[in-house]
Design a protein around this motif. Sequence first.
Motif, PDB file in Angstrom:
ATOM      1  N   CYS A 120      15.232 -23.958  25.477  1.00 21.32           N
ATOM      2  CA  CYS A 120      16.498 -23.815  26.200  1.00 21.32           C
ATOM      3  C   CYS A 120      16.675 -22.405  26.753  1.00 21.32           C
ATOM      4  O   CYS A 120      17.165 -22.226  27.869  1.00 21.32           O
ATOM      5  CB  CYS A 120      17.668 -24.171  25.276  1.00 21.32           C
ATOM      6  SG  CYS A 120      17.663 -25.900  24.795  1.00 21.32           S
ATOM      7  N   VAL A 144      14.318 -26.503  15.348  1.00 20.15           N
ATOM      8  CA  VAL A 144      15.450 -25.862  16.030  1.00 20.15           C
ATOM      9  C   VAL A 144      14.974 -24.625  16.789  1.00 20.15           C
ATOM     10  O   VAL A 144      15.423 -24.361  17.907  1.00 20.15           O
ATOM     11  CB  VAL A 144      16.575 -25.512  15.029  1.00 20.15           C
ATOM     12  CG1 VAL A 144      17.603 -24.600  15.654  1.00 20.15           C
ATOM     13  CG2 VAL A 144      17.230 -26.770  14.522  1.00 20.15           C
ATOM     14  N   PHE A 186      21.126 -26.321  25.170  1.00 21.72           N
ATOM     15  CA  PHE A 186      20.822 -26.811  23.826  1.00 21.72           C
ATOM     16  C   PHE A 186      21.747 -27.965  23.461  1.00 21.72           C
ATOM     17  O   PHE A 186      21.320 -28.980  22.903  1.00 21.72           O
ATOM     18  CB  PHE A 186      20.953 -25.662  22.826  1.00 21.72           C
ATOM     19  CG  PHE A 186      20.593 -26.010  21.421  1.00 21.72           C
ATOM     20  CD1 PHE A 186      19.267 -26.025  21.017  1.00 21.72           C
ATOM     21  CD2 PHE A 186      21.572 -26.311  20.488  1.00 21.72           C
ATOM     22  CE1 PHE A 186      18.927 -26.339  19.709  1.00 21.72           C
ATOM     23  CE2 PHE A 186      21.244 -26.631  19.184  1.00 21.72           C
ATOM     24  CZ  PHE A 186      19.914 -26.647  18.799  1.00 21.72           C
ATOM     25  N   CYS A 194      25.857 -26.707  17.011  1.00 20.77           N
ATOM     26  CA  CYS A 194      26.059 -25.538  17.878  1.00 20.77           C
ATOM     27  C   CYS A 194      27.004 -24.516  17.242  1.00 20.77           C
ATOM     28  O   CYS A 194      26.938 -23.334  17.568  1.00 20.77           O
ATOM     29  CB  CYS A 194      26.595 -25.967  19.239  1.00 20.77           C
ATOM     30  SG  CYS A 194      25.345 -26.757  20.268  1.00 20.77           S
ATOM     31  N   ASP A 235      13.308 -25.799  19.989  1.00 23.03           N
ATOM     32  CA  ASP A 235      14.321 -26.267  20.933  1.00 23.03           C
ATOM     33  C   ASP A 235      15.097 -25.095  21.536  1.00 23.03           C
ATOM     34  O   ASP A 235      15.358 -25.077  22.743  1.00 23.03           O
ATOM     35  CB  ASP A 235      15.292 -27.229  20.249  1.00 23.03           C
ATOM     36  CG  ASP A 235      14.657 -28.555  19.921  1.00 23.03           C
ATOM     37  OD1 ASP A 235      13.675 -28.933  20.592  1.00 23.03           O
ATOM     38  OD2 ASP A 235      15.147 -29.234  18.992  1.00 23.03           O
ATOM     39  N   TRP A 236      15.455 -24.123  20.698  1.00 24.62           N
ATOM     40  CA  TRP A 236      16.203 -22.968  21.204  1.00 24.62           C
ATOM     41  C   TRP A 236      15.342 -22.157  22.169  1.00 24.62           C
ATOM     42  O   TRP A 236      15.828 -21.732  23.219  1.00 24.62           O
ATOM     43  CB  TRP A 236      16.690 -22.094  20.054  1.00 24.62           C
ATOM     44  CG  TRP A 236      17.470 -20.919  20.560  1.00 24.62           C
ATOM     45  CD1 TRP A 236      17.078 -19.630  20.596  1.00 24.62           C
ATOM     46  CD2 TRP A 236      18.774 -20.952  21.144  1.00 24.62           C
ATOM     47  NE1 TRP A 236      18.055 -18.845  21.156  1.00 24.62           N
ATOM     48  CE2 TRP A 236      19.109 -19.635  21.509  1.00 24.62           C
ATOM     49  CE3 TRP A 236      19.690 -21.970  21.400  1.00 24.62           C
ATOM     50  CZ2 TRP A 236      20.320 -19.312  22.111  1.00 24.62           C
ATOM     51  CZ3 TRP A 236      20.896 -21.647  22.002  1.00 24.62           C
ATOM     52  CH2 TRP A 236      21.196 -20.328  22.346  1.00 24.62           C
ATOM     53  N   LEU A 279      22.828 -21.978  25.169  1.00 16.74           N
ATOM     54  CA  LEU A 279      23.619 -22.780  24.232  1.00 16.74           C
ATOM     55  C   LEU A 279      24.105 -24.070  24.891  1.00 16.74           C
ATOM     56  O   LEU A 279      24.066 -25.144  24.278  1.00 16.74           O
ATOM     57  CB  LEU A 279      24.804 -21.966  23.700  1.00 16.74           C
ATOM     58  CG  LEU A 279      25.656 -22.656  22.644  1.00 16.74           C
ATOM     59  CD1 LEU A 279      24.824 -22.978  21.399  1.00 16.74           C
ATOM     60  CD2 LEU A 279      26.837 -21.787  22.278  1.00 16.74           C
TER      61      LEU A 279
END
Length: 155
Positions: free
Chosen positions: A59, A52, A83, A128, A55-56, A80
């Motif tokens: 993004c 995570v 994501f 989310c 990935d964050w 967000l």
Amino acid sequence: MDNRQAIGSWLSGPRAAIEESGADLGHRGEQLGLPEEGPGSIARPGRRIGAVAVDWALCLLIAYGLITDGYNQSTGNWALLIFFVLGVLTVGTVGFTPGKRLFGLRVVDLATGRPSPLRALLRTVLLCLALPALIWDRDGRGLHDRVARTVEVRI
């Protein structure tokens, strides 16, 4: 019971306290028919958090570099949204995001083995929101996985 024992059982968590009393909970994923170790076993929290985070960061980098002018509140909002789109598209098609692939993880549907786009959408919406991902069951699955009837396993 000695006070030290009570404090020790509290610090080691409810699973340790239950097992100490003689109950056998089995390994994580046993109820789901998954192996204890190796490919197909339930992903450990460290790998999932690492995936995570990757990935964050990806993004956030996309939002910072391509959409917003500098780092401000809108950068986080765009990150967000990216994501969310990344999670729905990649988990709904191939079963993993870039971060999950990097950490050797995959999201699978308990019934079919591959999450449908609708399950990926539900799972990503709850992810989310963050809170459902912080509530785990005894198998180590987050609430977002339980609701979507998916599980994150090692490749």
